[in-house]
Write a protein that holds these residues in place. Structure first.
Motif, PDB file in Angstrom:
ATOM      1  N   ARG A  14       0.737  -1.228   0.154  1.00 56.34           N
ATOM      2  CA  ARG A  14      -0.066   0.235  -0.376  1.00 56.34           C
ATOM      3  C   ARG A  14       0.516   1.453   0.150  1.00 56.34           C
ATOM      4  O   ARG A  14       0.841   2.447  -0.631  1.00 56.34           O
ATOM      5  CB  ARG A  14      -0.742  -0.136   1.651  1.00 56.34           C
ATOM      6  N   ASP A  46     -13.503  -2.873 -14.407  1.00 51.57           N
ATOM      7  CA  ASP A  46     -12.929  -1.137 -13.728  1.00 51.57           C
ATOM      8  C   ASP A  46     -11.274  -0.683 -14.626  1.00 51.57           C
ATOM      9  O   ASP A  46     -10.886   0.330 -14.559  1.00 51.57           O
ATOM     10  CB  ASP A  46     -13.715  -0.043 -13.039  1.00 51.57           C
ATOM     11  N   ILE A  47     -10.947  -1.338 -13.343  1.00 57.52           N
ATOM     12  CA  ILE A  47      -9.442  -0.965 -12.867  1.00 57.52           C
ATOM     13  C   ILE A  47      -8.688  -1.656 -14.406  1.00 57.52           C
ATOM     14  O   ILE A  47      -7.940  -0.665 -14.452  1.00 57.52           O
ATOM     15  CB  ILE A  47      -8.259  -1.999 -11.793  1.00 57.52           C
ATOM     16  N   THR A  62      -8.700   0.685 -17.039  1.00 53.50           N
ATOM     17  CA  THR A  62      -7.775   1.543 -17.478  1.00 53.50           C
ATOM     18  C   THR A  62      -6.522   1.749 -17.477  1.00 53.50           C
ATOM     19  O   THR A  62      -5.851   0.901 -16.333  1.00 53.50           O
ATOM     20  CB  THR A  62      -8.050   2.280 -15.830  1.00 53.50           C
ATOM     21  N   LYS A  93     -15.502  -2.636 -10.197  1.00 54.41           N
ATOM     22  CA  LYS A  93     -15.183  -2.233 -10.126  1.00 54.41           C
ATOM     23  C   LYS A  93     -13.414  -2.620 -10.144  1.00 54.41           C
ATOM     24  O   LYS A  93     -12.387  -2.443 -10.444  1.00 54.41           O
ATOM     25  CB  LYS A  93     -14.383  -2.632  -7.973  1.00 54.41           C
ATOM     26  N   LEU A 134      -0.460   5.498  -7.583  1.00 57.22           N
ATOM     27  CA  LEU A 134      -0.830   4.229  -8.109  1.00 57.22           C
ATOM     28  C   LEU A 134      -2.373   3.375  -7.087  1.00 57.22           C
ATOM     29  O   LEU A 134      -2.320   1.947  -6.996  1.00 57.22           O
ATOM     30  CB  LEU A 134      -0.090   3.304  -8.030  1.00 57.22           C
ATOM     31  N   THR A 135      -2.323   4.503  -6.079  1.00 61.33           N
ATOM     32  CA  THR A 135      -3.740   3.718  -5.324  1.00 61.33           C
ATOM     33  C   THR A 135      -5.210   3.177  -5.715  1.00 61.33           C
ATOM     34  O   THR A 135      -5.642   2.787  -5.240  1.00 61.33           O
ATOM     35  CB  THR A 135      -4.493   4.274  -3.956  1.00 61.33           C
ATOM     36  N   ASP A 136      -5.146   3.431  -7.003  1.00 57.19           N
ATOM     37  CA  ASP A 136      -6.383   3.172  -8.333  1.00 57.19           C
ATOM     38  C   ASP A 136      -6.122   2.062  -8.425  1.00 57.19           C
ATOM     39  O   ASP A 136      -7.055   1.635  -8.833  1.00 57.19           O
ATOM     40  CB  ASP A 136      -6.843   4.671  -9.276  1.00 57.19           C
ATOM     41  N   ARG A 137      -5.023   1.252  -8.306  1.00 60.47           N
ATOM     42  CA  ARG A 137      -4.853  -0.170  -8.441  1.00 60.47           C
ATOM     43  C   ARG A 137      -4.951  -0.693  -7.969  1.00 60.47           C
ATOM     44  O   ARG A 137      -4.343  -2.654  -8.049  1.00 60.47           O
ATOM     45  CB  ARG A 137      -3.488  -0.178  -9.868  1.00 60.47           C
ATOM     46  N   GLU A 186     -14.426  -5.787  -2.548  1.00 56.57           N
ATOM     47  CA  GLU A 186     -15.297  -4.966  -3.961  1.00 56.57           C
ATOM     48  C   GLU A 186     -16.327  -5.745  -4.838  1.00 56.57           C
ATOM     49  O   GLU A 186     -15.305  -6.923  -5.516  1.00 56.57           O
ATOM     50  CB  GLU A 186     -13.936  -4.463  -4.635  1.00 56.57           C
ATOM     51  N   SER A 224       1.219   4.165  -2.817  1.00 60.68           N
ATOM     52  CA  SER A 224       0.787   5.219  -2.690  1.00 60.68           C
ATOM     53  C   SER A 224       1.953   6.211  -2.911  1.00 60.68           C
ATOM     54  O   SER A 224       1.322   7.581  -3.517  1.00 60.68           O
ATOM     55  CB  SER A 224       0.641   5.661  -1.209  1.00 60.68           C
TER      56      SER A 224
END
Length: 83
Positions: free
Chosen positions: A25, A49-50, A53, A46, A33-36, A42, A29
């Motif tokens: 993590r 979506d990951i 992208t 989600k 790249l926390t969106d990965r 979840e 951060s």
């Protein structure tokens, strides 16, 4: 997971990460790249979506360069100190 994440980032892989520890993590951060991150609770949307992208590694590479420079300076400073 940590080393796999590092190698994936350095090789500009399109990744999705289910972190098993805080180190993963933290590096995501620091590199923006926390969106990965995909948490086990979840939903499939989600997940999709990951994966759909694409990562633009331009900013990530800049951050890696900055972190490397900081590390080199820390080493130089530590090596130049006398006992």
């Amino acid at each position: 997971t940590f080393h796999g994440t590092i190698f994936s980032i350095l090789n500009h892989a399109q990744l999705l990460v289910k972190p098993t520890g805080q180190k993963v993590r933290d590096i995501l951060s620091k590199l923006g790249l926390t969106d990965r991150i995909f948490e086990i609770d979840e939903d499939e949307k989600k997940f999709a979506d990951i994966l759909d992208t694409k990562i633009d590694y331009t900013e990530t590479d800049k951050r890696i360069t900055e972190l490397r420079a900081q590390s080199i300076e820390s080493f130089k400073k530590a090596l130049s100190q006398e006992d």
